[in-house]
Enzyme design. Structure first.
Site, PDB file in Angstrom:
ATOM      1  N   ASP A   1      -3.290   4.478  -2.336  1.00 51.21           N
ATOM      2  CA  ASP A   1      -4.309   5.020  -1.423  1.00 51.21           C
ATOM      3  C   ASP A   1      -4.219   6.545  -1.398  1.00 51.21           C
ATOM      4  O   ASP A   1      -3.696   7.134  -0.455  1.00 51.21           O
ATOM      5  CB  ASP A   1      -4.070   4.425  -0.023  1.00 51.21           C
ATOM      6  CG  ASP A   1      -5.184   4.767   0.944  1.00 51.21           C
ATOM      7  OD1 ASP A   1      -6.263   5.193   0.499  1.00 51.21           O
ATOM      8  OD2 ASP A   1      -4.979   4.591   2.162  1.00 51.21           O
TER       9      ASP A   1
ATOM     10  N   LYS B   1      -6.980   8.662  -1.913  1.00 49.74           N
ATOM     11  CA  LYS B   1      -8.229   9.252  -1.405  1.00 49.74           C
ATOM     12  C   LYS B   1      -8.652  10.510  -2.177  1.00 49.74           C
ATOM     13  O   LYS B   1      -8.759  11.610  -1.619  1.00 49.74           O
ATOM     14  CB  LYS B   1      -8.087   9.571   0.083  1.00 49.74           C
ATOM     15  CG  LYS B   1      -7.882   8.323   0.940  1.00 49.74           C
ATOM     16  CD  LYS B   1      -7.916   8.663   2.421  1.00 49.74           C
ATOM     17  CE  LYS B   1      -7.875   7.436   3.305  1.00 49.74           C
ATOM     18  NZ  LYS B   1      -6.605   6.693   3.260  1.00 49.74           N
TER      19      LYS B   1
ATOM     20  N   LYS C   1       0.847  -1.193   0.000  1.00 53.60           N
ATOM     21  CA  LYS C   1       0.000   0.000   0.000  1.00 53.60           C
ATOM     22  C   LYS C   1       0.877   1.236   0.000  1.00 53.60           C
ATOM     23  O   LYS C   1       1.696   1.439   0.896  1.00 53.60           O
ATOM     24  CB  LYS C   1      -0.920   0.061   1.216  1.00 53.60           C
ATOM     25  CG  LYS C   1      -1.932   1.202   1.067  1.00 53.60           C
ATOM     26  CD  LYS C   1      -2.639   1.569   2.351  1.00 53.60           C
ATOM     27  CE  LYS C   1      -1.964   2.745   2.996  1.00 53.60           C
ATOM     28  NZ  LYS C   1      -2.840   3.554   3.851  1.00 53.60           N
TER      29      LYS C   1
ATOM     30  N   ARG D   1       2.358  -1.051  10.839  1.00 54.50           N
ATOM     31  CA  ARG D   1       3.377  -1.144  11.889  1.00 54.50           C
ATOM     32  C   ARG D   1       3.673  -2.534  12.448  1.00 54.50           C
ATOM     33  O   ARG D   1       4.841  -2.792  12.770  1.00 54.50           O
ATOM     34  CB  ARG D   1       3.026  -0.152  13.010  1.00 54.50           C
ATOM     35  CG  ARG D   1       3.276   1.289  12.577  1.00 54.50           C
ATOM     36  CD  ARG D   1       2.557   2.280  13.442  1.00 54.50           C
ATOM     37  NE  ARG D   1       1.113   2.196  13.267  1.00 54.50           N
ATOM     38  CZ  ARG D   1       0.230   2.931  13.950  1.00 54.50           C
ATOM     39  NH1 ARG D   1       0.650   3.808  14.840  1.00 54.50           N
ATOM     40  NH2 ARG D   1      -1.058   2.797  13.726  1.00 54.50           N
TER      41      ARG D   1
ATOM     42  N   ASP E   1     -12.926  15.505  -5.339  1.00 55.98           N
ATOM     43  CA  ASP E   1     -13.016  16.780  -6.059  1.00 55.98           C
ATOM     44  C   ASP E   1     -14.231  16.699  -6.969  1.00 55.98           C
ATOM     45  O   ASP E   1     -15.003  15.738  -6.877  1.00 55.98           O
ATOM     46  CB  ASP E   1     -11.706  17.025  -6.851  1.00 55.98           C
ATOM     47  CG  ASP E   1     -11.391  18.512  -7.004  1.00 55.98           C
ATOM     48  OD1 ASP E   1     -12.306  19.275  -7.369  1.00 55.98           O
ATOM     49  OD2 ASP E   1     -10.234  18.908  -6.764  1.00 55.98           O
TER      50      ASP E   1
ATOM     51  N   THR F   1     -12.624   6.682   9.883  1.00 60.85           N
ATOM     52  CA  THR F   1     -12.810   6.084  11.216  1.00 60.85           C
ATOM     53  C   THR F   1     -12.397   7.043  12.332  1.00 60.85           C
ATOM     54  O   THR F   1     -12.643   6.774  13.498  1.00 60.85           O
ATOM     55  CB  THR F   1     -12.028   4.767  11.348  1.00 60.85           C
ATOM     56  OG1 THR F   1     -10.712   4.986  10.874  1.00 60.85           O
ATOM     57  CG2 THR F   1     -12.676   3.658  10.572  1.00 60.85           C
TER      58      THR F   1
HETATM   59  O1  C5P Z   1       0.365   0.767  11.067  1.00 61.52           O
HETATM   60  P1  C5P Z   1      -1.069   0.384  10.863  1.00 61.52           P
HETATM   61  O2  C5P Z   1      -1.277  -1.102  10.678  1.00 61.52           O
HETATM   62  O3  C5P Z   1      -1.982   0.963  11.906  1.00 61.52           O
HETATM   63  O4  C5P Z   1      -1.410   1.065   9.458  1.00 61.52           O
HETATM   64  C1  C5P Z   1      -2.660   1.053   8.924  1.00 61.52           C
HETATM   65  C2  C5P Z   1      -2.698   1.737   7.590  1.00 61.52           C
HETATM   66  O5  C5P Z   1      -4.062   1.824   7.220  1.00 61.52           O
HETATM   67  C3  C5P Z   1      -2.158   3.156   7.576  1.00 61.52           C
HETATM   68  O6  C5P Z   1      -1.634   3.385   6.276  1.00 61.52           O
HETATM   69  C4  C5P Z   1      -3.385   4.002   7.808  1.00 61.52           C
HETATM   70  O7  C5P Z   1      -3.324   5.264   7.201  1.00 61.52           O
HETATM   71  C5  C5P Z   1      -4.458   3.173   7.122  1.00 61.52           C
HETATM   72  N1  C5P Z   1      -5.807   3.370   7.639  1.00 61.52           N
HETATM   73  C6  C5P Z   1      -6.167   3.163   8.961  1.00 61.52           C
HETATM   74  N2  C5P Z   1      -7.439   3.336   9.371  1.00 61.52           N
HETATM   75  C7  C5P Z   1      -8.351   3.723   8.509  1.00 61.52           C
HETATM   76  C8  C5P Z   1      -8.025   3.941   7.177  1.00 61.52           C
HETATM   77  C9  C5P Z   1      -6.726   3.735   6.769  1.00 61.52           C
HETATM   78  O8  C5P Z   1      -5.339   2.802   9.772  1.00 61.52           O
HETATM   79  N3  C5P Z   1      -9.589   3.872   8.923  1.00 61.52           N
END
Ligand code: C5P
Length: 233
Positions: A61, A63, A34, A212, A66, A121
């Site tokens: 991603d 997003k 991603k 992460r 417009d 979220t």
């Molecule tokens: O590090 P982690 O597993 O929390 O990363 C989640 C990824 O998903 C990040 O790129 C974050 O921006 C994205 N994301 C999220 N929650 C959302 C939408 C996207 O954590 N509701």
């Protein structure tokens, strides 16, 4: 294992060398990559082909949000990168999503799948009220996901809490790409409502976004393999 692996690793960094090094190591250990706004704002399409050459599915991603003509133009501009998935905001409305779907369908080679962002979220019902949307969050998610489906999008991004409901209302073929995933052995960090990879897929997720727990692990490849073990071939 790669074919069955639903995990897209989030390369959340502006550092292109770091992102590419991690992506190269993860080849064969995750289902895709991603690339989000943090990377894309810093690097744009520069070096993008280095990722494509790895031969892994890519989820861009960005997003988009417009007027229809501009979003359609943005999609057209991204087609040469041949990403597998692109995100747009469903709150841009039906005409915007239809214009985006039409632009994607005109891809000369690979048609990207378009995924809608419903309600971020980070927003709860109080936040939506402030925006003049006096609705229960989950109802708004359902409404926007159905609108996305009617407007020609291939799926939506949704939280673990919404997967089951959306699978029921949107049917078996709609893509549900789910972040907020934490293996039982990983720290949740700033994610509040988490689900394990296996649980999310059992509830109807088709793809998972995990950052992460993989990127922050001492051994990212071992962490990715541990997650992949939840999905036997
Ligand atoms: O590090 P982690 O597993 O929390 O990363 C989640 C990824 O998903 C990040 O790129 C974050 O921006 C994205 N994301 C999220 N929650 C959302 C939408 C996207 O954590 N509701």
């Amino acid at each position: 294992m790669t074919n069955k692996n639903p995990v897209f690793c989030a390369l959340d960094t502006p550092d292109s060398a770091l992102a590419l090094d991690l992506a190269s190591k993860l080849k064969g250990h995750v289902g895709g990559l991603k690339i989000g706004l943090e990377y894309f704002m810093a690097n744009g399409s520069k070096n993008f082909s280095d990722f494509s050459k790895l031969g892994m599915p890519i989820f861009l991603d960005v997003k988009l949000h417009d007027i229809p003509n501009t979003v359609a133009g943005a999609i057209s501009s991204l087609l040469s990168l041949e990403p597998d998935f692109i995100t747009i905001h469903t709150s841009g409305g039906a005409a915007m999503m239809e214009a985006a779907a039409k632009a994607a369908a005109e891809a000369p080679r690979k048609k990207p799948k378009l995924l809608g962002v419903t309600v971020l979220t980070s927003l709860d019902s109080d936040d939506l009220g402030q925006l003049g949307q006096d609705v229960i969050t989950v109802r708004q998610v359902k409404r926007l996901a159905l609108l996305a489906q009617e407007s020609g999008l291939d799926g939506v991004i949704c939280s673990p809490a919404e997967v089951k409901m959306l699978r029921d209302v949107c049917g078996p073929d709609f893509i549900l790409m789910v972040p907020g995933i934490r293996p039982s052995w990983a720290a949740s960090g700033d994610q509040k409502r988490v689900m394990t990879p296996r649980e999310a897929v059992d509830q109807g997720a088709t793809h998972l976004v995990i950052g992460r727990p993989i990127t922050g692990a001492d051994d990212p490849v071992a962490a990715a393999d541990l997650i992949a073990d939840e999905f036997p071939a």
